[in-house]
Design a protein around this motif. Structure first.
Motif, mmCIF file in Angstrom:
data_model
loop_
_atom_site.group_PDB
_atom_site.id
_atom_site.type_symbol
_atom_site.label_atom_id
_atom_site.label_comp_id
_atom_site.label_asym_id
_atom_site.label_seq_id
_atom_site.Cartn_x
_atom_site.Cartn_y
_atom_site.Cartn_z
ATOM 1 N N UNK A 30 112.040 -47.161 -16.415
ATOM 2 C CA UNK A 30 111.160 -48.188 -16.803
ATOM 3 C C UNK A 30 109.773 -47.995 -16.045
ATOM 4 N N UNK A 31 109.559 -47.370 -14.687
ATOM 5 C CA UNK A 31 108.133 -47.007 -14.502
ATOM 6 C C UNK A 31 107.605 -46.170 -15.379
ATOM 7 N N UNK A 32 108.332 -45.088 -16.016
ATOM 8 C CA UNK A 32 107.864 -44.045 -16.711
ATOM 9 C C UNK A 32 107.558 -44.825 -18.164
ATOM 10 N N UNK A 33 108.192 -45.762 -18.629
ATOM 11 C CA UNK A 33 108.052 -46.527 -19.864
ATOM 12 C C UNK A 33 106.674 -47.281 -19.671
ATOM 13 N N UNK A 34 106.529 -47.999 -18.538
ATOM 14 C CA UNK A 34 105.273 -48.849 -18.262
ATOM 15 C C UNK A 34 104.060 -47.951 -18.248
ATOM 16 N N UNK A 35 104.130 -46.698 -17.894
ATOM 17 C CA UNK A 35 102.769 -46.071 -17.706
ATOM 18 C C UNK A 35 102.039 -46.097 -18.818
ATOM 19 N N UNK A 36 100.719 -46.115 -18.582
ATOM 20 C CA UNK A 36 99.616 -46.167 -19.421
ATOM 21 C C UNK A 36 99.295 -44.961 -19.909
ATOM 22 N N UNK A 227 91.746 -35.981 -11.050
ATOM 23 C CA UNK A 227 93.065 -36.126 -12.100
ATOM 24 C C UNK A 227 94.101 -37.048 -11.221
ATOM 25 N N UNK A 228 94.204 -36.694 -9.954
ATOM 26 C CA UNK A 228 95.165 -37.719 -9.324
ATOM 27 C C UNK A 228 94.725 -39.071 -9.121
ATOM 28 N N UNK A 229 93.415 -39.297 -9.193
ATOM 29 C CA UNK A 229 92.810 -40.772 -8.990
ATOM 30 C C UNK A 229 93.050 -41.577 -10.282
ATOM 31 N N UNK A 230 92.461 -40.658 -11.466
ATOM 32 C CA UNK A 230 92.435 -41.545 -12.672
ATOM 33 C C UNK A 230 94.066 -41.832 -13.142
ATOM 34 N N UNK A 231 94.887 -40.925 -13.043
ATOM 35 C CA UNK A 231 96.284 -41.245 -13.220
ATOM 36 C C UNK A 231 97.155 -42.413 -12.571
ATOM 37 N N UNK A 232 96.413 -42.816 -11.474
ATOM 38 C CA UNK A 232 97.026 -43.931 -10.701
ATOM 39 C C UNK A 232 96.665 -45.183 -11.418
ATOM 40 N N UNK A 233 95.689 -45.216 -12.472
ATOM 41 C CA UNK A 233 95.491 -46.381 -13.070
ATOM 42 C C UNK A 233 96.535 -46.563 -14.018
ATOM 43 N N UNK A 234 97.259 -45.639 -14.241
ATOM 44 C CA UNK A 234 98.233 -45.793 -15.311
ATOM 45 C C UNK A 234 99.762 -46.325 -14.671
ATOM 46 N N UNK A 285 109.660 -46.942 -4.746
ATOM 47 C CA UNK A 285 109.707 -45.133 -4.554
ATOM 48 C C UNK A 285 109.558 -44.658 -5.955
ATOM 49 N N UNK A 286 110.482 -45.298 -7.088
ATOM 50 C CA UNK A 286 110.324 -44.948 -8.278
ATOM 51 C C UNK A 286 109.000 -44.824 -8.798
ATOM 52 N N UNK A 287 108.310 -45.742 -8.541
ATOM 53 C CA UNK A 287 107.074 -45.886 -9.327
ATOM 54 C C UNK A 287 106.189 -44.667 -8.786
ATOM 55 N N UNK A 288 106.254 -44.449 -7.640
ATOM 56 C CA UNK A 288 105.390 -43.257 -6.787
ATOM 57 C C UNK A 288 105.917 -41.840 -7.729
ATOM 58 N N UNK A 289 107.577 -41.834 -7.783
ATOM 59 C CA UNK A 289 107.900 -40.638 -8.304
ATOM 60 C C UNK A 289 107.608 -40.501 -9.680
ATOM 61 N N UNK A 290 107.483 -41.434 -10.525
ATOM 62 C CA UNK A 290 107.085 -41.518 -11.861
ATOM 63 C C UNK A 290 105.632 -40.933 -12.105
#
Length: 360
Positions: A30-36, A227-234, A285-290
């Motif tokens: 679900x977390x991966x599916x909601x990623x921007x 890169x790590x920072x920008x991906x957080x916005x997703x 936890x799953x959100x961070x893993x995603x």
């Protein structure tokens, strides 16, 4: 090398096991599916911009006019690809191989440049980590310990390199003394590599060059941390550049731990651990893993595809890289007793060391 590979795979499996032992697969998907997906393009742009700056820095560490930046960027991409797909950091050998093949750059000079790169990277990341720990109240205490220990180790490494450059005759004399019991071909190989290595280190001199190297190192790592920072916005947790520094620095330090090719498990496990500890109960936890999985995708997949394409274009194979070390040994064996003239024929620059200083 086989033992190291087995150990690395074992460590990677351990980290992967720890990552997935309590994961909710439905929550993860679900977390991966909601990623921007909109964050992927700017993240990739930042990564390849940082790679270009690393190529500019690499050019400063090689003998003058060794290769244009575009050639070094291609060699760097191939090296990163080999590190991602083969064990034992053979990507460094790949860089030496392709530069020697394309431009005739001495292997020892390339090895020296890579060692200096590693020290610069370690010092830069340690500085980033310690600064970020000091600015984030929720930063776990263990990161301060990690920053001090790893930073101290890289400072010691920098001092050792400076000592080698300052005392080349002592280095060569010690080498010759240590290799006396060895066959002539081993002595020739050791001396050839040492001469090229120390001459390569000697290229790093003067405050102007040190400033340029430091500036490029900081700029390149700021782009990669970006890169790590920008991906957080997703994802649905707070984006913080300081948190990105903590996670990115610690995850990159984790690649020093023996692991499978591509640092599977070690990179991901440390990134998840640090981000989870910093954010506490603010995120599942799953959100961070995603987030960690997407970060791996961005940092590893595009560069690997680009590197494989470049290798195919240049007619290179992974077997060429693996055989490179054996070929070097055979060349050294043909060099005979390893005199300075023979070392020069093998492609490494030599010091102007009188025969009387040959160490006995």
């Amino acid at each position: 090398m086989r033992l190291r590979l087995i150990l690395g795979i074992g460590i990677s499996l351990l980290f992967v096991g720890l990552l997935v032992q309590s994961v909710d697969v439905h929550a993860l998907t679900t977390a991966l599916g909601h990623a921007q997906p909109a964050v992927l393009l700017p993240a990739l742009a930042l990564y390849f911009a940082g790679t270009w700056l690393r190529s500019v820095r690499w050019r400063l560490l090689l003998p003058p006019d060794s290769a244009p930046t575009t050639t070094l960027a291609r060699a760097l991409l191939i090296g990163l690809t080999v590190n991602n797909l083969l064990p034992a950091r053979l990507g460094e050998a790949a860089r030496a191989y392709v530069l020697n093949r394309w431009r005739g750059v001495p292997v020892g000079a390339t090895v020296a440049s890579v060692v200096v790169e590693r020290v610069l990277d370690g010092l830069t990341l340690a500085m980033f980590l310690l600064v970020a720990v000091g600015t984030i109240a929720s930063a776990p205490a263990y990161l301060m310990t990690v920053g001090l220990l790893v930073g101290g180790a890289f400072v010691a490494g920098a001092c050792l390199l400076a000592a080698i450059v300052g005392q080349p005759r002592a280095v060569l004399a010690t080498l010759r003394f240590a290799t006396r019991p060895c066959p002539p071909r081993i002595q020739a190989l050791a001396e050839r590599l040492t001469l090229g290595f120390v001459n390569g280190l000697g290229l790093v001199h003067g405050w102007s060059m040190l400033f340029n190297l430091a500036f490029l190192s900081i700029a390149a790592w700021l782009l990669e941390i970006g890169v790590f920072y920008v991906l957080m916005f997703g994802f649905s947790f707070p984006a913080s550049f300081s948190t990105a520094i903590l996670g990115g620095s610690a995850a990159n330090f984790a690649t020093l731990v023996p692991s499978s090719p591509g640092y599977v498990g070690t990179f991901d496990g440390v990134l998840v651990k640090v981000i989870s500890d910093v954010l506490g109960g603010l995120v599942e936890y799953e959100e961070v893993l995603a987030y960690a999985l997407v970060t791996r995708l961005v940092l590893f997949l595009p560069v690997t595809l680009a590197g494989v394409a470049l290798m195919s274009q240049e007619g290179l194979s992974f077997g060429d890289i693996v055989r490179f070390g054996a070929t070097t040994k055979q060349t050294a064996a043909r060099a005979g007793t390893g005199t300075r003239r023979e070392a020069g024929r093998l492609g490494s620059p030599t010091f102007d060391i009188p025969a009387a200083d040959a160490g006995g």
